[in-house]
Scaffold this motif. Structure first.
Motif, short mmCIF file in Angstrom:
data_model
loop_
_atom_site.label_atom_id
_atom_site.label_comp_id
_atom_site.label_asym_id
_atom_site.label_seq_id
_atom_site.Cartn_x
_atom_site.Cartn_y
_atom_site.Cartn_z
N ARG A 48 -4.20 -3.22 0.01
CA ARG A 48 -3.81 -2.13 -1.11
C ARG A 48 -5.04 -1.10 -0.89
O ARG A 48 -5.13 -0.65 -2.12
CB ARG A 48 -3.48 -3.06 -2.62
N THR A 158 13.42 9.94 -3.42
CA THR A 158 13.32 8.06 -2.64
C THR A 158 14.58 9.36 -1.94
O THR A 158 14.85 9.61 -1.26
CB THR A 158 14.02 7.58 -3.99
N THR A 169 4.49 -0.38 5.31
CA THR A 169 5.35 -2.20 4.95
C THR A 169 5.99 -2.82 6.46
O THR A 169 5.35 -4.12 5.83
CB THR A 169 6.62 -2.35 4.44
N ASP A 244 5.27 3.21 1.19
CA ASP A 244 5.14 1.90 0.56
C ASP A 244 6.17 1.37 -0.84
O ASP A 244 6.68 1.18 -0.60
CB ASP A 244 3.84 2.32 -0.77
N ILE A 245 6.01 3.14 -1.69
CA ILE A 245 7.90 2.77 -2.65
C ILE A 245 8.88 3.48 -2.03
O ILE A 245 9.69 3.89 -2.99
CB ILE A 245 6.91 3.00 -3.78
N ARG A 246 8.80 3.96 -1.15
CA ARG A 246 10.32 4.16 -0.03
C ARG A 246 10.48 5.98 -1.21
O ARG A 246 11.53 5.82 -1.47
CB ARG A 246 11.29 3.67 0.10
N ASP A 249 6.33 10.03 -5.60
CA ASP A 249 6.44 10.47 -7.14
C ASP A 249 5.24 10.91 -7.74
O ASP A 249 3.89 11.00 -7.79
CB ASP A 249 5.86 8.74 -7.91
N LYS B 223 5.25 -2.59 -8.79
CA LYS B 223 4.65 -3.33 -7.03
C LYS B 223 3.35 -4.19 -7.41
O LYS B 223 3.73 -5.33 -6.41
CB LYS B 223 4.62 -1.97 -6.16
N GLN B 254 11.08 -4.23 -4.55
CA GLN B 254 10.26 -4.49 -3.20
C GLN B 254 9.34 -5.37 -2.94
O GLN B 254 9.72 -5.91 -1.69
CB GLN B 254 9.77 -3.15 -2.83
N GLU B 258 9.43 -8.37 0.34
CA GLU B 258 8.40 -8.49 0.90
C GLU B 258 8.00 -10.24 0.74
O GLU B 258 7.50 -10.25 2.26
CB GLU B 258 7.37 -6.97 0.50
#
Lengths: 338, 339
Positions: A48, A158, A169, A244-246, A249, B223, B254, B258
């Protein structure tokens, strides 16, 4: 004592935060293997912290020249939007007409190129037009998010492209890919600034631009280069956030992260006035910030206190770094027994 | 040297000017699409025969929900023949106050707005009242005395939270260990959805919220929070997750995947909004229940504006009808979902 690098204090506080968790947060140090990847809170901290680490690497060089780049959060949003729009190709997006055939390398390059242009724009304003960095980069900070929204047509775009989402990921040798990306970027930058004269030039420009010019350092080219590199780092961070969040935003990707990055650099012992910088310190700073966040999230501390706790730790580190405060503190402890 | 410096500054100013003209250009083009309605039917005329002019101050474009909301307002104004002056405040209260003041100076017939936060609206709404311009509040309620606006049109956030809580209690037979990912602290939807949810599960002693943390209504934060949650001790015991909006739920799904768990099966997931991607998650069996928060407020707002200007009485509060979806009903609704 004097031999200790400035970032030793940040490292000490980071160790303290981890020690706190070792004693009081059960399972924090537990790491196991799941589907061939390492899984645990410590891995989360590494993973992160990747976007802020990347921002901090670029920001360190910029701050080293005595400047600052406020636009990195917005540049993240731009790079993310470009990537997402090129993959999903929504009809309403101005980028929808460009077809890169969902090739991950090409899309990655396009996003980084957009970020490079942003960095060059900042660099030109600062070096050739002599604008104050805080003002020059403020332009893109404000307008950049708008540009990103324009690309994405105000939507969260998306996409489904496993090879692209793997950038954030996927994992290699157990560690998440973002960790490797940060490590690689760090090594490249470390070689660039410590094995060539580039780092010396940055410090020269940052500590005394007039003297640097008399010594024959072309301050403009150095500044242009650091802002461009900072842009690319931000682009990389934006790609990770998007993968990461596909989805991209544009409203929230990288929001306020420029402040986290500056904080990481400051906590890491780089002088905000320029002239002296430490890449490893900035990474330690970013890790410290993320260790705090992960601790807070894992322990379920109420959201209202989160920012206060972060602020307290930062104040502690910054105070510890200040020689004046240290001698004052030592003075007090000496006086008491008497 | 001085001359050179001046040149540099002039060049810099030039760039700034060019940029700002570009920005104005953008907002102008946005305006034209909204004000094009001038050429349409005279359906928006008041009793006196003049075309209604409405000033609308929107929060911004922070989510897919908001985009759908804006789209609905613009198209409804065009259909109703109302001349719409639309302002996007980019999530800043001061921009909204500025826009409302502008509307007052321009002397629009009616002002409508969605307040980004609850507090701080009293002075500017008093100015509107003094200028005799009726104010319609949409989506979120401001914390002001009732006489400062004519009506509030929007969903009942408490009710939304309650419906989610009741469905969950029924589905889990009154026994669940629940984690909650909340919206932006202090915002009306976050406060009210928590409140409604808690009211609903109070009747079931077996339903307990063991973890609550904010995800700021975004996918990325949802997430990150879920990741940390799953690694904590309480996280290992939860079997239900309540997210204050769909985006955070999508992020959490998600994270759960994972972590090697099955979202929708190992952990029952419920959220609010009803955006396209959430319905898709329902169809895929990764989410279990979604209460809709209807963004299509446009037609009701335009209708109410006409009634107000014709001196008809309107209710102080118009509650929007919110649908709900489970895994079977989502499949039917999905193809028509535009946002």
């Amino acid at each position: 004592m004097k031999r200790l690098p400035q970032w030793a204090w940040a490292l000490a506080v980071l160790a303290l935060v981890l020690l706190f968790n070792l004693v009081l947060t059960p399972g924090f140090f537990h790491i196991e293997q799941r589907d061939g990847r390492l899984y645990g809170s410590l891995i989360d901290i590494l993973n992160r912290s990747a976007p802020v680490s990347l921002l901090a690497i670029g920001m360190t060089l910029v701050i080293g020249t005595g400047g600052v780049d406020l636009s990195v959060g917005a540049v993240m949003a731009i790079a993310g939007s470009v990537a997402a729009c090129l993959i999903a190709r929504p009809a309403e997006s101005p980028l929808g007409g460009i077809n890169l055939h969902r090739s991950t390398p090409l899309i990655l390059l396009a996003a980084l190129f957009a970020a490079l242009l942003c960095g060059l724009f900042n660099g030109i304003l600062v070096s050739w037009l002599d604008l104050q960095p805080i003002v020059a980069t403020l332009l893109l900070m404000v307008a950049g998010r708008g540009i990103a929204q324009l690309f994405a047509n105000g939507q969260i775009v998306t996409f489904h492209l496993p090879s692209f989402s793997a950038i954030a990921t996927g994992s290699l040798a157990g560690f998440p890919n973002p960790v490797w990306i940060v490590l690689l970027t760090f090594l490249i930058f470390a070689v660039l600034v410590r094995s060539t004269a580039f780092g010396l030039f940055i410090e020269a420009v940052g500590s005394n631009p007039v003297a640097a010019r008399y010594a024959g350092v072309d301050a403009r080219r150095i500044k242009l280069a650091v802002y461009a590199l900072c842009g690319v780092c931000a682009g990389l961070a934006g790609v990770i956030g998007t993968a990461d969040i596909r989805g991209a935003d544009a409203n929230n990707l990288g929001l306020y992260l420029e402040l986290d990055a500056i904080l990481a650099v400051a906590v890491g012992g780089t002088s905000i006035m320029g002239g002296r910088f430490s890449l490893i310190g900035s990474i330690v700073g970013a890790l410290l910030m993320q260790a705090l966040t992960t601790t807070i999230l894992t322990r379920g501390v109420s959201p209202e206190t989160t920012l206060v706790m972060k602020a307290l730790v930062v104040v502690a580190v910054v105070l510890l770094q200040a020689p004046a405060f240290r001698s004052w503190a030592v003075g007090i402890t000496r006086r008491r027994p008497a | 040297m001085a001359i050179r410096l001046k040149f540099r500054h002039a060049a810099a100013l030039g760039i700034i000017a060019a940029l700002s003209i570009g920005m104005v250009g953008c907002s102008n083009s946005g305006d034209t699409s909204a004000t094009n309605s001038t050429t349409t039917s005279s359906g928006g005329a008041t009793n006196s025969g003049k075309k209604i002019v409405m000033g609308f101050s929107q929060i911004g474009s922070e989510s897919g929900w908001r985009t759908a909301n804006t789209e609905s307002i613009k198209s409804a104004a065009e259909q109703a023949g109302i001349d719409l002056k639309f302002d996007d405040a980019q999530q800043k209260q001061e921009n909204q106050i500025k826009a409302i003041r502008n509307f007052i100076t321009q002397g629009v017939d009616v002002i409508a707005f969605s307040p980004v936060v609850e507090t701080g609206w009293k002075p500017v709404l008093e100015e509107a009242k003094k200028a005799n311009i009726p104010v319609i509040v949409s989506d979120r309620r401001p914390d002001v005395p009732d006489d400062l606006y004519v009506t509030f049109i929007g969903s009942d956030f408490v009710e939304e939270g309650k419906r989610v809580g009741e469905w969950l209690a029924k589905d889990m037979n009154g026994k669940a260990t629940i984690a909650e990912i909340t919206g932006t602290p202090g915002s009306a939807p976050a406060n009210d959805r928590s409140k409604g949810f808690e009211e609903a599960i109070k009747a079931y002693p077996g339903m307990k919220v063991v973890f609550s943390q904010t995800g700021d209504f975004t996918r990325a934060k949802g997430k990150e929070v879920a990741e940390a949650l799953l690694k904590s001790d309480v996280g290992k015991s939860i079997n239900a997750l309540f997210c204050h909006n769909d985006d955070m739920a999508l992020g959490a799904i998600q994270a759960i995947e994972e972590a090697g768990k099955k979202p929708g099966k190992d952990i029952v997931i419920v959220s609010i909004d009803g955006v396209h991607d959430a319905l898709q998650a329902l169809v895929d069996g990764k989410e279990n229940f979604v209460v809709e928060c209807n963004p299509l407020l446009g037609p009701v707002i335009m209708d109410t504006a006409k009634k107000v200007l014709n001196h008809e009485t309107v209710p102080k509060r118009t509650v929007m009808k919110d649908g709900e979806f489970d895994q079977t009903t989502a499949a039917k609704a999905l193809p028509d979902r535009k946002y």
